[in-house]
Design a protein around this motif. Structure first.
Motif, mmCIF file in Angstrom:
data_model
loop_
_atom_site.group_PDB
_atom_site.id
_atom_site.type_symbol
_atom_site.label_atom_id
_atom_site.label_comp_id
_atom_site.label_asym_id
_atom_site.label_seq_id
_atom_site.Cartn_x
_atom_site.Cartn_y
_atom_site.Cartn_z
ATOM 1 N N ALA A 1 74.239 32.159 -65.600
ATOM 2 C CA ALA A 1 73.854 31.410 -64.406
ATOM 3 C C ALA A 1 72.366 31.100 -64.432
ATOM 4 O O ALA A 1 71.552 31.915 -64.878
ATOM 5 N N LEU A 2 72.035 29.910 -63.936
ATOM 6 C CA LEU A 2 70.644 29.485 -63.814
ATOM 7 C C LEU A 2 70.364 29.186 -62.349
ATOM 8 O O LEU A 2 71.194 28.580 -61.663
ATOM 9 N N HIS B 1 71.342 26.729 -56.700
ATOM 10 C CA HIS B 1 70.254 27.082 -55.798
ATOM 11 C C HIS B 1 70.164 28.592 -55.646
ATOM 12 O O HIS B 1 71.174 29.295 -55.667
ATOM 13 N N ILE B 2 68.953 29.059 -55.476
ATOM 14 C CA ILE B 2 68.736 30.505 -55.473
ATOM 15 C C ILE B 2 69.436 31.182 -54.291
ATOM 16 O O ILE B 2 69.724 32.382 -54.334
ATOM 17 N N ASP B 3 69.745 30.400 -53.254
ATOM 18 C CA ASP B 3 70.479 30.986 -52.134
ATOM 19 C C ASP B 3 71.885 31.433 -52.541
ATOM 20 O O ASP B 3 72.499 32.255 -51.860
ATOM 21 N N ASP C 1 73.081 35.589 -54.703
ATOM 22 C CA ASP C 1 73.768 36.790 -54.250
ATOM 23 C C ASP C 1 75.266 36.705 -54.531
ATOM 24 O O ASP C 1 75.863 37.618 -55.103
ATOM 25 N N ARG C 2 75.851 35.574 -54.150
ATOM 26 C CA ARG C 2 77.292 35.408 -54.328
ATOM 27 C C ARG C 2 77.670 35.373 -55.811
ATOM 28 O O ARG C 2 78.562 36.105 -56.269
ATOM 29 N N VAL C 3 76.934 34.566 -56.577
ATOM 30 C CA VAL C 3 77.268 34.402 -57.993
ATOM 31 C C VAL C 3 77.089 35.712 -58.754
ATOM 32 O O VAL C 3 77.912 36.072 -59.600
ATOM 33 N N ALA C 4 76.047 36.439 -58.426
ATOM 34 C CA ALA C 4 75.797 37.696 -59.130
ATOM 35 C C ALA C 4 76.954 38.658 -58.930
ATOM 36 O O ALA C 4 77.367 39.355 -59.860
ATOM 37 N N ASP D 1 62.905 40.359 -55.219
ATOM 38 C CA ASP D 1 63.572 40.930 -54.045
ATOM 39 C C ASP D 1 65.004 40.409 -53.937
ATOM 40 O O ASP D 1 65.925 41.172 -53.646
ATOM 41 N N VAL D 2 65.160 39.124 -54.200
ATOM 42 C CA VAL D 2 66.502 38.542 -54.135
ATOM 43 C C VAL D 2 67.403 39.167 -55.198
ATOM 44 O O VAL D 2 68.563 39.503 -54.928
ATOM 45 N N LEU D 3 66.872 39.303 -56.380
ATOM 46 C CA LEU D 3 67.663 39.887 -57.465
ATOM 47 C C LEU D 3 68.093 41.307 -57.109
ATOM 48 O O LEU D 3 69.256 41.683 -57.273
ATOM 49 N N VAL D 4 67.149 42.081 -56.627
ATOM 50 C CA VAL D 4 67.462 43.466 -56.281
ATOM 51 C C VAL D 4 68.522 43.511 -55.192
ATOM 52 O O VAL D 4 69.474 44.288 -55.265
ATOM 53 N N ALA D 5 68.360 42.639 -54.205
ATOM 54 C CA ALA D 5 69.338 42.615 -53.120
ATOM 55 C C ALA D 5 70.727 42.241 -53.633
ATOM 56 O O ALA D 5 71.744 42.654 -53.079
ATOM 57 N N ALA D 6 70.764 41.483 -54.722
ATOM 58 C CA ALA D 6 72.045 41.057 -55.280
ATOM 59 C C ALA D 6 72.633 42.099 -56.216
ATOM 60 O O ALA D 6 73.685 41.870 -56.821
ATOM 61 N N GLY D 7 71.951 43.215 -56.362
ATOM 62 C CA GLY D 7 72.498 44.289 -57.175
ATOM 63 C C GLY D 7 72.024 44.328 -58.605
ATOM 64 O O GLY D 7 72.494 45.141 -59.405
ATOM 65 N N VAL D 8 71.076 43.466 -58.943
ATOM 66 C CA VAL D 8 70.528 43.488 -60.304
ATOM 67 C C VAL D 8 69.673 44.747 -60.475
ATOM 68 O O VAL D 8 68.885 45.091 -59.599
ATOM 69 N N THR D 9 69.846 45.423 -61.593
ATOM 70 C CA THR D 9 69.119 46.677 -61.792
ATOM 71 C C THR D 9 68.199 46.642 -62.999
ATOM 72 O O THR D 9 67.567 47.636 -63.327
#
Lengths: 246, 246
Positions: free
Chosen positions: B129-130, B149-151, B154-157, B179-187
């Motif tokens: 995903a980009l 879009h970056i919004d 979260d869903r795509v991740a 912050d967005v990545l972390v919120a989406a569960g990226v570690t």
DNA sequence: CGCGATTTGTGCACGCCTTCACAAGCGCCT
DNA sequence: AGGCGCTTGTGAAGGCGTGCACAAATCGCG
């Protein structure tokens, strides 16, 4: 010792540089300090404490003080460091006051991006020449700079006084390009191609392998997954936020 | 997905993973060994000596043996290491057998190049995903992948099970993206933007700053220039050919 | 002018990493 | 079968880097 605030560029009078024998680990951190200092300068700060600068650079304050002490004491006890002075000092040590000429070999996917990377110019480097072995790419203009054939590298490097070369070719061509760069008098190479380059001992090579970085992250993912699967799964105290530089 | 550990691969037979507590320095070198091993495998070699592999990876042979000994002895005295077996072992340790999904945020100059970088796919990573914050870039197709879009991150991740994110945005946006990545569960985050990211302790961050690499080379140029100006100009014994990972 | 608050610079101890050197193990050849 | 050469795996030593803790130095204020 701290009194000798020589207003001139923090150099030496005559030909004796007495070049400070900085630890590699310190050198690798200086650019990060420099970036943080520039940011502080833009916000109007005149001085910083080691604590403040350390936080901005993401390191321990004791480490920062020790690093800075290696290049001569430019702080004032009870006050902190003079931002402008420290910037000059670090830029001098790093040799950034020379506005160094850089050439880039390999105008493929990555090379294209590097040629247009604004971060280079803004930090004291001028990309003055682009080279490629593919005749179809020669003549193409990127960011106002024409791609030249690699056979012209030797001549151009001499004309422009290029000492730093960036390799962004496929892995198979990297060693050959390195040989050409060395023959042209380049003494520092930044290599983005996977693989080990063989160069004379007076030439410095730094390697950036994007896939390796991901693989290291993958290991930590693997480790974290194993830990959380375990009953005593602590929440990963492992060192995160580690800079990549050496 | 499937964070379940399976002990079937080279790991130990019984249920305890006993994840080897590898030194960071060793981990950083494993990918280089792996690349050298793949190269050897392509040339048809079945076994390698520590000396041979060390040369191919650009390290000391003693260091290589100690590194490999940390992940369990897979060599045969008097013969060397089984290339295929060692490849499997290292890929398992690094977690590359999972074909990990990666997302990339920031489709600018550098992001474009990274999205098309063949070295990722060829080494066990899928850029799935980009993302970009600029609506004008959303929908653009790069390498057969549409920019979102970056919004939607979260869903795509969540859908794709993305645990690794790459940040290739301008510096000013990096923290917000993190912050967005972390919120989406990226570690795990690979950050190409200059500056320090602040993330929770369970998230690993690796930073690659292209300008910093050049600045380090610039220092060595400066040092070399100073030394040659000196009468006793030694011919630079300084560690050249140092990998960036450390 | 002296005192307290603040901050730098650094001695020291600890731990990690590298490197050497060598014993232990393995295969091959006679 | 036995010996010999080769290679791994590792104990030990040394070097480097990190972080703590504190003395020395400076400023501001009463």
């Amino acid at each position: 010792m701290s009194q000798q605030r020589q207003g001139s560029t923090p150099g030496e009078a005559d030909g004796v540089p007495a070049f400070p024998d900085l630890p590699e680990a310190t050198i690798a951190r200086l650019p990060e300090y420099l970036r943080a200092l520039h940011h502080l300068a833009e916000t109007g700060a005149e001085t910083v404490s080691s604590e403040g600068l350390a936080a901005a650079a993401g390191v321990n304050s004791a480490k920062l003080r020790k690093d800075l002490s290696h290049l001569g004491s430019y702080g004032t006890r009870g006050v902190g460091y003079d931002v402008a002075l420290l910037i000059d000092q670090i830029e001098y040590i790093l040799g950034l006051d020379k506005n160094r000429a850089v050439c880039l070999v390999g105008v493929g996917n990555l090379g294209h991006a590097l040629a247009g990377y604004a971060g280079f110019a803004s930090r004291g480097f001028r990309v003055v020449a682009l080279f490629d072995a593919d005749p179809k790419k020669v003549g193409e203009r990127i960011n106002g700079l024409a791609v030249q054939h690699i056979d012209d590298l030797d001549r151009v490097a001499a004309e422009e006084g290029i000492a730093i070369g960036v390799i962004a070719t496929p892995p198979g061509s990297a060693q050959a390009v390195a040989d050409v760069l060395v023959a042209a008098g380049v003494t520092s190479i930044l290599n983005f191609a996977p693989g080990v380059l063989s160069v004379p001992p007076n030439v410095d090579v730094r390697k950036v392998d994007l896939a390796i970085e991901l693989q290291i992250l993958s290991f930590h993912e693997h480790r974290k997954a194993s830990l959380t699967a375990l009953p005593g799964g602590r929440s990963a105290e492992g060192g995160n936020q580690e800079a990549v530089g050496s």
